[in-house]
Design a protein around this motif. Structure first.
Motif, PDB file in Angstrom:
ATOM      1  N   VAL A 200       4.318 117.407 -89.163  1.00  0.00           N
ATOM      2  CA  VAL A 200       5.991 117.625 -88.995  1.00  0.00           C
ATOM      3  C   VAL A 200       6.479 116.201 -88.792  1.00  0.00           C
ATOM      4  O   VAL A 200       5.998 115.450 -88.213  1.00  0.00           O
ATOM      5  CB  VAL A 200       6.045 118.401 -87.444  1.00  0.00           C
ATOM      6  N   ASP A 201       7.755 116.014 -89.272  1.00  0.00           N
ATOM      7  CA  ASP A 201       8.521 114.921 -89.020  1.00  0.00           C
ATOM      8  C   ASP A 201       9.867 115.374 -88.756  1.00  0.00           C
ATOM      9  O   ASP A 201      10.282 116.447 -88.457  1.00  0.00           O
ATOM     10  CB  ASP A 201       8.605 114.034 -90.391  1.00  0.00           C
ATOM     11  N   ALA A 202      10.759 113.987 -88.337  1.00  0.00           N
ATOM     12  CA  ALA A 202      11.822 114.182 -87.517  1.00  0.00           C
ATOM     13  C   ALA A 202      12.876 115.046 -88.436  1.00  0.00           C
ATOM     14  O   ALA A 202      13.822 115.848 -87.958  1.00  0.00           O
ATOM     15  CB  ALA A 202      12.350 112.947 -87.102  1.00  0.00           C
ATOM     16  N   GLY A 203      12.799 114.647 -89.819  1.00  0.00           N
ATOM     17  CA  GLY A 203      13.751 115.180 -90.649  1.00  0.00           C
ATOM     18  C   GLY A 203      15.425 114.817 -90.526  1.00  0.00           C
ATOM     19  O   GLY A 203      15.421 114.051 -89.503  1.00  0.00           O
ATOM     20  N   SER A 204      16.158 115.163 -91.509  1.00  0.00           N
ATOM     21  CA  SER A 204      17.396 114.774 -91.302  1.00  0.00           C
ATOM     22  C   SER A 204      18.643 115.717 -91.554  1.00  0.00           C
ATOM     23  O   SER A 204      19.742 115.318 -91.616  1.00  0.00           O
ATOM     24  CB  SER A 204      17.619 113.396 -92.083  1.00  0.00           C
ATOM     25  N   ARG A 205      18.041 116.894 -92.295  1.00  0.00           N
ATOM     26  CA  ARG A 205      18.950 117.701 -92.780  1.00  0.00           C
ATOM     27  C   ARG A 205      19.354 118.805 -91.976  1.00  0.00           C
ATOM     28  O   ARG A 205      18.847 118.863 -90.814  1.00  0.00           O
ATOM     29  CB  ARG A 205      18.252 118.405 -94.191  1.00  0.00           C
ATOM     30  N   ASP A 206      20.551 119.259 -92.164  1.00  0.00           N
ATOM     31  CA  ASP A 206      21.109 120.327 -91.460  1.00  0.00           C
ATOM     32  C   ASP A 206      20.267 121.838 -91.629  1.00  0.00           C
ATOM     33  O   ASP A 206      20.152 121.974 -92.774  1.00  0.00           O
ATOM     34  CB  ASP A 206      22.633 120.850 -91.584  1.00  0.00           C
ATOM     35  N   PRO A 207      19.997 122.495 -90.474  1.00  0.00           N
ATOM     36  CA  PRO A 207      19.165 123.811 -91.063  1.00  0.00           C
ATOM     37  C   PRO A 207      20.314 124.899 -91.598  1.00  0.00           C
ATOM     38  O   PRO A 207      21.320 124.592 -91.123  1.00  0.00           O
ATOM     39  CB  PRO A 207      18.761 124.355 -89.667  1.00  0.00           C
ATOM     40  N   PHE A 208      19.667 125.953 -92.483  1.00  0.00           N
ATOM     41  CA  PHE A 208      20.455 126.875 -92.902  1.00  0.00           C
ATOM     42  C   PHE A 208      21.868 126.471 -93.360  1.00  0.00           C
ATOM     43  O   PHE A 208      22.839 126.867 -92.941  1.00  0.00           O
ATOM     44  CB  PHE A 208      20.881 127.955 -91.417  1.00  0.00           C
ATOM     45  N   PRO A 209      21.741 125.699 -94.594  1.00  0.00           N
ATOM     46  CA  PRO A 209      22.821 125.264 -95.182  1.00  0.00           C
ATOM     47  C   PRO A 209      23.458 126.511 -95.830  1.00  0.00           C
ATOM     48  O   PRO A 209      23.025 127.363 -96.404  1.00  0.00           O
ATOM     49  CB  PRO A 209      22.262 124.212 -96.430  1.00  0.00           C
ATOM     50  N   ASP A 210      24.890 126.501 -95.871  1.00  0.00           N
ATOM     51  CA  ASP A 210      25.657 127.431 -96.526  1.00  0.00           C
ATOM     52  C   ASP A 210      25.339 128.860 -96.130  1.00  0.00           C
ATOM     53  O   ASP A 210      25.709 129.773 -96.674  1.00  0.00           O
ATOM     54  CB  ASP A 210      25.494 127.366 -98.137  1.00  0.00           C
TER      55      ASP A 210
END
Length: 215
Positions: A200-210
């Protein structure tokens, strides 16, 4: 025995302090290209309604509710109470409530086993929860009869013990069945070492795009 369609709602707990992660919200951590919140909601697929209890999760799939325990960081029992209230206010009346913490990236296989345990035979207990092969139970991965869980919330509140109340205290009076689930399926992320071990990593993207939000 003849199978039946399991009638359940999903209550996803995503409101902890994440103190051992430096305050980084667990729901936004990424595992195999998806956030842990996405993983939890995917594990709960088939629920009549779902609610995420915690800080503003941003965009959610259409129809997924969100709410917050009061006061904030009041603990899992208060979070369950808030989630049940949100589901009731939305008109839900499902027989069971699936309670999941959103920090278990491999939880889907555990939920599948739990569902089969409910669907394959007549079930008389107040609920069932996941249990590892080492005998350790995971109270934040279980199906509970909604009416019984609601009564337990009210009973805890009547003793002024809901705020800062534990899941152990909330479930103490319930007749629960333990179900052994696949090894590693309830491993959770409490520290960065846990995250590294699980991929698992910190990530940077927004969940549930669009996707549209709902509250």
């Amino acid at each position: 025995m003849e199978q039946y369609r399991l009638d359940f709602d999903a209550l996803i707990l995503a409101g902890g302090r994440s103190s051992r992660l430096g305050g980084v919200p667990k729901q936004g951590l990424v595992f195999q290209g998806a956030t842990l919140l996405e993983k939890s909601l995917a594990a709960a697929a088939g629920a009549s309604r779902a609610v995420v209890v915690g800080p503003d999760p941003g965009l959610l799939p259409e129809g997924v509710l969100s709410c917050r325990e009061q006061p904030v960081f009041a603990g899992p029992a208060a979070a369950v109470a808030a989630g049940l209230e949100a589901l009731a206010n939305a008109g839900s009346g499902s027989a069971f409530t699936l309670v999941l913490a959103c920090d278990m990236p491999r939880i889907s296989s555990a939920v599948q086993v739990l569902r089969k345990a409910l669907e394959s035979r007549e079930f008389r207990a107040d609920g069932l929860m996941a249990c590892g092969e080492d005998g350790r139970s995971q109270q934040l991965a279980g199906f509970y009869r909604t009416d019984v869980l609601t009564r337990a919330v009210k009973e805890l509140a009547s003793r002024d013990a809901l705020i800062s109340g534990s899941m152990r205290a909330l479930l103490a009076s319930l007749d629960l069945q333990l179900v052994t689930v696949p090894t590693g399926s309830t491993d959770d992320v409490d520290t960065w070492d846990d995250a590294a071990a699980l991929g698992v990593d910190a990530g940077s993207r927004d969940p549930f795009p669009d996707r549209r939000g709902s509250s």
